[in-house]
Design an enzyme around this catalytic site. Structure first.
Site, short mmCIF file in Angstrom:
data_model
loop_
_atom_site.label_atom_id
_atom_site.label_comp_id
_atom_site.label_asym_id
_atom_site.label_seq_id
_atom_site.Cartn_x
_atom_site.Cartn_y
_atom_site.Cartn_z
N ASP A 186 -10.72 -14.17 1.02
CA ASP A 186 -9.31 -13.84 1.17
C ASP A 186 -8.61 -14.21 -0.13
OD1 ASP A 186 -6.61 -13.69 1.75
OD2 ASP A 186 -6.73 -14.95 3.54
N ILE A 187 -8.17 -13.22 -0.88
CA ILE A 187 -7.55 -13.47 -2.18
C ILE A 187 -6.27 -14.29 -2.05
CG2 ILE A 187 -6.16 -11.36 -2.33
CD1 ILE A 187 -7.20 -11.22 -5.32
N ASN A 219 1.80 -1.32 -5.59
CA ASN A 219 2.23 0.07 -5.79
C ASN A 219 3.38 0.04 -6.80
OD1 ASN A 219 4.79 -0.22 -4.34
ND2 ASN A 219 3.55 -0.28 -2.48
N GLY A 269 -2.94 -2.98 2.54
CA GLY A 269 -4.10 -3.57 1.90
C GLY A 269 -3.83 -4.90 1.25
N VAL A 270 -4.41 -5.10 0.07
CA VAL A 270 -4.26 -6.34 -0.69
C VAL A 270 -2.79 -6.62 -0.99
CG1 VAL A 270 -4.74 -7.44 -2.92
CG2 VAL A 270 -6.56 -6.26 -1.71
N ASP A 271 -2.06 -5.58 -1.37
CA ASP A 271 -0.65 -5.73 -1.71
C ASP A 271 0.14 -6.31 -0.53
OD1 ASP A 271 1.76 -5.48 -3.17
OD2 ASP A 271 1.97 -3.36 -2.68
N GLY A 305 -9.38 1.01 -2.73
CA GLY A 305 -8.99 1.22 -1.34
C GLY A 305 -8.30 2.55 -1.15
N TYR A 357 -6.20 4.06 -2.80
CA TYR A 357 -6.01 4.88 -4.00
C TYR A 357 -7.24 5.73 -4.33
CZ TYR A 357 -1.39 3.07 -5.28
OH TYR A 357 -0.05 2.77 -5.32
#
Length: 178
Positions: free
Chosen positions: A17-18, A31, A39-41, A130, A132
């Site tokens: 988990d970042i 984005n 997602g990650v963002d 992901g 993108y």
């Protein structure tokens, strides 16, 4: 898996988990609005709390048409264990952004920005792999080569690719082993 660069930074790939990793800077696959997303963002924005959104809004004022693909900027990390979130916007394969140099720039620009703010350790997600639409194998190849070839590597102690599934981990590990 990790490799020791001939320069100085230890480069590794882990599954995890970042938002929970203890590094100086976490790179966000943002984005262009910088206002959070999926997602990650989305995960980074949720974990960092409202401070990250406020700092993102301040940064965005300088970019009324959206933050540029491949650029990077560090902002305070809010409630994350890291000190900094480095915002970068990956190229979106689905809308025709298919130039590998744009993807490479996400990684090199983020390293430049990390060193600029004094970070010694940096965590990256698999930018653009992901929603993108970039092929994860291509992302792994470009990411690892960009980091290995960065002039900033000598200024860092640790670069870690934090990946959310076994398939990505396997691809990044294979690239690191090459």
């Amino acid at each position: 898996m990790s490799t020791q660069s001939a320069q100085s930074a230890n480069i590794e790939a882990i599954k995890g988990d970042i938002t929970a990793i203890e590094v100086d800077a976490v790179v966000n696959a943002a984005n262009s609005s910088l206002m959070g997303g999926g997602g990650v963002d989305g995960a980074i924005h949720r974990a960092a709390g409202p401070e990250l959104l406020e700092h993102s809004k301040e940064l965005r004022r300088d970019y009324p048409d959206g933050f540029p693909v491949g650029a990077a900027a560090a902002i305070p990390a809010g409630q994350l264990p890291a000190q900094w979130v480095i915002q970068t916007v990956g190229p979106n394969w689905n809308v025709g952004e298919r130039d590998e140099s744009l993807l490479r720039s996400c990684f090199t620009s983020a390293l430049d920005e990390a060193v600029r703010v004094g970070a010694r350790s940096v965590a990256f997600p698999a930018i653009s792999a992901g929603i993108y639409g970039w092929d994860p194998k291509t992302v792994a190849r470009v990411a690892v080569s960009a980091v290995r070839e960065s002039a900033r590597l000598a200024d860092l102690d640790r670069v870690v690719f934090v990946l959310f599934n076994d398939d990505l981990l396997q691809l990044f590990t294979a690239e690191l082993d090459n």
